[in-house]
Enzyme design. Structure first.
Site, PDB file in Angstrom:
ATOM      1  N   CYS A 291       1.652 -21.930  -2.781  1.00  0.00           N
ATOM      2  CA  CYS A 291       2.018 -22.238  -4.168  1.00  0.00           C
ATOM      3  C   CYS A 291       0.874 -22.147  -5.160  1.00  0.00           C
ATOM      4  O   CYS A 291       1.036 -21.598  -6.252  1.00  0.00           O
ATOM      5  CB  CYS A 291       2.708 -23.604  -4.257  1.00  0.00           C
ATOM      6  SG  CYS A 291       1.648 -25.005  -3.790  1.00  0.00           S
ATOM      7  N   HIS A 350       2.806 -29.627  -5.045  1.00  0.00           N
ATOM      8  CA  HIS A 350       3.334 -28.302  -5.360  1.00  0.00           C
ATOM      9  C   HIS A 350       2.739 -27.893  -6.697  1.00  0.00           C
ATOM     10  O   HIS A 350       2.496 -28.728  -7.571  1.00  0.00           O
ATOM     11  CB  HIS A 350       4.867 -28.318  -5.410  1.00  0.00           C
ATOM     12  CG  HIS A 350       5.453 -26.963  -5.679  1.00  0.00           C
ATOM     13  ND1 HIS A 350       5.077 -25.847  -4.975  1.00  0.00           N
ATOM     14  CD2 HIS A 350       6.363 -26.541  -6.591  1.00  0.00           C
ATOM     15  CE1 HIS A 350       5.746 -24.797  -5.442  1.00  0.00           C
ATOM     16  NE2 HIS A 350       6.524 -25.191  -6.421  1.00  0.00           N
ATOM     17  N   ASP A 373       7.726 -21.122 -12.110  1.00  0.00           N
ATOM     18  CA  ASP A 373       7.289 -21.342 -10.729  1.00  0.00           C
ATOM     19  C   ASP A 373       7.465 -20.050  -9.944  1.00  0.00           C
ATOM     20  O   ASP A 373       8.584 -19.647  -9.630  1.00  0.00           O
ATOM     21  CB  ASP A 373       8.113 -22.476 -10.113  1.00  0.00           C
ATOM     22  CG  ASP A 373       7.592 -22.891  -8.742  1.00  0.00           C
ATOM     23  OD1 ASP A 373       6.729 -22.183  -8.195  1.00  0.00           O
ATOM     24  OD2 ASP A 373       8.056 -23.923  -8.217  1.00  0.00           O
TER      25      ASP A 373
END
Length: 731
Positions: A291, A350, A373
């Protein structure tokens, strides 16, 4: 008889224009300008001066075609089209023609003229070819190619959709080419230095290549190019292209712990090496990312294109796969967390991006920071991208607003449900409304401090507004027929939980007799340094007026940062008899020799305890996540840093383990300081051995800079270090 006007030479004044358009860091000899802001060019004529009544000068700016920039890149775009906005035709006379592009005469000379050109603040960004048509009364119509320029978003222009009205914020979120990405866990937040390098050589070209490789462009290039004026559109395209799930995107994601055919995500220290490798291999996805790597590379691309962007870390981040805003975690009777059959997880942390833009596609008030994202988790309109979702819409529970706001809401606001799985049955242990979404962090503006922005995403945990927003979001998801079933029965199947917590309003309140009577808590006795034994105690407190006999099963297991558990490697059982209102401790030790072979790259260990009271079905669950720490690399700058002057940099590093490590490689980089990433093969480091080496470089950009370093070996992958330095222009 008057001759037709002939162009002999063109000066795009790249160096002068680029300084005024905040692009001089990218190049001084190529023209890079921002929309909504004028730039100056000079035309030199072969035969005579420009005569306003006699000569009519018409400019043509075309985008959508590739005009070639690096050997081997072939990209055939659509024919430019005035109707689609990919061709602009505008005259020097400026008779208020149909084009929103403008040209005006600044000055004339004996055989030259200086012209000011300006693209409108909603023009498509990208590579343009500038041409001129000259009509003279007697002479023939002549046409010339004047050259190429790149048009970017303009956060300095109030009419641009990405306008940001604070200069310190523009400097941080557009111009700054280094930063920190926060990792670890909520009790131990550590900054990971990162080289964004958005102004490094060829990065702008690679960003435009990335747009040309997108599925949108491949399927319908004319429409794709026409839509490139919208930051909402561009951000979705870039978001999908950073991962490689649907296309030849930049990065392959890998959470398997097997990285033999690529690079462990923890080893990267910057985006430049990743983007250059993607380009150099003919746009083959780079192995591997997780991530923070996806978010960091997206930050580089968006800042390069001119969209203000920052990298955000959310600790205890929800990944709710079925859209019911509840994340289910399953435990066995030893307290071990089980692989989740639904794939709901709480990620230890995250990382995503926020990009700043107006949202003219949403009701008023939802512009500003937007979540994007690029980590491939769930699809959005068939592609692996997420956002832009308005941060304000997330805070207000407006989960039906575009794009992917419900998923973003669950990352910071889902409730967590713990279940005991025993003899094939599930028993509810506990529902926690405050464990997901903590310490939401980003780098401070023009500072090295962490900025906590949790309040941008949610009202205070436990506040009435927070629960009201949660219920509003839940009702909207029900009304919209969310992709998963919304469980009505949030009641325990079997016994009631012992441990108290703020309850969801969707759960009826518990009867007064069901109060907490025993509490369990873990406490570390030493800092969790890699290579040392882990020593901790379990604290048990009896808050009732009766004796309590407890059996407590303890276990330890490695975790991946996405919440996936690995098998337990340590177990213990404690039998505790507690007098009324008595507290007792149970000491535990996990030797390095025991945990070292089971560690993941994330260096996370979860210790759990499941307590059972004798002659009672009630259970108490407690757990703690430990992140093991390495000593940092030390970097010393020897002497003054001056542009184009040699500079020595000392790097001091050590093997923190009590065993030798092999295959050691030190990487060092820094935009404006090193032309490319430096890799030094170190070989074997003896136990506890400390070493140093000195690197020579010649800084080529002035101002605030950062050096990033990483040491990897066969036993560890990411011992990091950084040093901020100021480079003077010199004489």
């Amino acid at each position: 008889m008057a001759q037709g006007l002939e162009v002999a030479l063109i000066d795009l004044q790249s160096s002068w224009n680029n300084v005024r358009h905040h692009t001089e860091e990218i190049s001084s000899d190529r023209l890079l300008v921002r929309r909504g802001q004028a730039f100056i060019i000079t035309l030199y004529f072969r035969n005579r001066a420009f005569q306003p009544g006699l000569d009519n000068i018409i400019f043509v700016a075309d985008t959508g075609e590739d005009h070639g920039w690096l050997a081997g890149l072939v990209c055939v775009g659509p024919l430019p089209d005035v109707a689609k906005g990919t061709r602009a035709v505008f005259s020097l006379a400026g008779h208020g023609g149909p084009s929103p592009w403008m040209a005006s005469l600044e000055a004339t000379g004996a055989a030259s003229m200086e012209v000011s050109l300006c693209a409108p603040p909603m023009a498509a960004v990208g590579r343009y070819l500038l041409k001129v048509h000259i009509e003279s009364l007697q002479g023939p119509v002549t046409a010339y190619q004047l050259g190429e320029f790149i048009l970017l978003f303009n956060p300095w222009c109030p009419e641009d959709a990405v306008y940001l009205d604070s200069e310190p914020q523009r400097q941080e979120y557009v111009v700054n080419d280094y930063g920190f990405i926060y990792q670890g866990n909520k009790n131990w937040i550590r900054p990971c230095p990162w080289n964004y390098g958005q102004f490094e050589e060829n990065i702008i070209d690679i960003c435009l290549e990335l747009l040309a490789k997108s599925l949108n462009f491949q399927i319908d290039p004319a429409t794709d190019c026409a839509l490139r004026g919208s930051p909402v559109y561009i951000s979705r395209v870039v978001c999908a292209m950073i991962n490689s799930n649907d296309d030849n995107g930049v990065l392959n994601g890998n959470w398997s712990e097997n990285y033999l055919d690529g690079i462990n995500p923890a080893e990267w220290t910057g985006s430049v090496a990743i983007l250059k490798q993607w380009h150099a291999t003919g746009c083959q996805p780079v192995r591997y990312g997780q991530c923070w790597v996806f978010a960091a590379v997206m930050c580089t691309v968006m800042r390069c294109l001119g969209i203000p962007t920052r990298v955000i870390t959310n600790f205890d981040s929800g990944h709710d796969t079925d859209g019911n805003l509840i994340i289910d975690e399953y435990y066995d009777n030893t307290g071990r967390i089980l692989e989740n059959k639904k794939k709901d997880t709480v990620w230890n942390f995250h990382v995503w991006n926020e990009c700043w833009m107006a949202r003219r596609d949403l009701p008023e008030g939802y512009g500003g920071w937007q979540v994007l994202d690029a980590t491939p988790q769930e699809t959005s309109n068939g592609l692996y991208c997420c956002g832009p979702a308005s941060v304000r819409a997330i805070k207000e529970g407006e989960v039906d607003l575009n794009y992917d706001t419900a998923f973003a809401f669950s990352m910071v606001n889902a409730d967590c449900m713990s279940w005991l799985v025993f003899r094939g049955k599930e028993q509810k242990l506990h529902q926690d409304t405050s464990s997901v979404g903590n310490f939401i962090s980003t780098k401070g503006i023009q500072s090295n401090e962490r900025d906590d922005i949790t309040e941008n995403y949610k009202y205070g945990e436990g506040s009435p507004q927070e629960r009201q927003v949660f219920l509003k979001a839940l009702q909207k998801l029900k009304a919209g027929g969310s992709q998963g079933s919304l469980r009505e029965d949030l009641q325990p199947s079997g016994s009631l939980p012992l441990r108290d917590s703020p309850r969801s309003l969707a759960t009826p309140s518990l009867r007064p007799s069901d109060v907490v009577q025993v509490s369990l808590k873990f406490q570390l006795l030493d800092p969790p340094d890699m290579g040392r034994d882990i020593r901790f105690v379990l604290l048990a407190l009896n808050m009732s007026l009766q004796f309590k006999d407890l059996r407590v099963n303890l276990s330890a297991q490695s975790l991946l940062h996405d919440g996936s558990p690995l098998p337990p490697f340590w177990q213990d059982t404690a039998f505790l008899t507690l007098a009324p209102e008595e507290a007792k401790t149970h000491s535990c030790k996990i030797p390095y020799s025991q945990y070292s072979q089971y560690l993941s790259t994330d260096k996370l260990i979860r210790i759990s305890a499941l307590g059972e009271e004798k002659n009672s079905p009630e259970k108490i669950l407690v757990n703690k996540i430990i992140t093991l720490a390495y000593p940092s690399i030390m970097i010393n700058v020897l002497g003054a840093a001056i542009v184009n002057q040699p500079l020595s940099i000392q790097v001091i590093f050590s093997n923190p383990l009590s065993e030798p490590v092999a295959d050691c490689v030190l990487t060092v980089e820094g935009s404006g300081l090193f032309r490319k990433q430096q890799r030094v093969l170190i070989g074997v480091l003896k136990p506890q051995h400390r070493a140093s080496l000195t690197l020579e470089t010649v800084p080529f950009k002035s101002g605030q800079r950062q050096i990033q370093a990483n040491l990897r070996s066969d036993k560890f992958k990411d011992i990091k270090g950084y040093k901020n330095i100021y480079v003077d222009l010199g004489l």
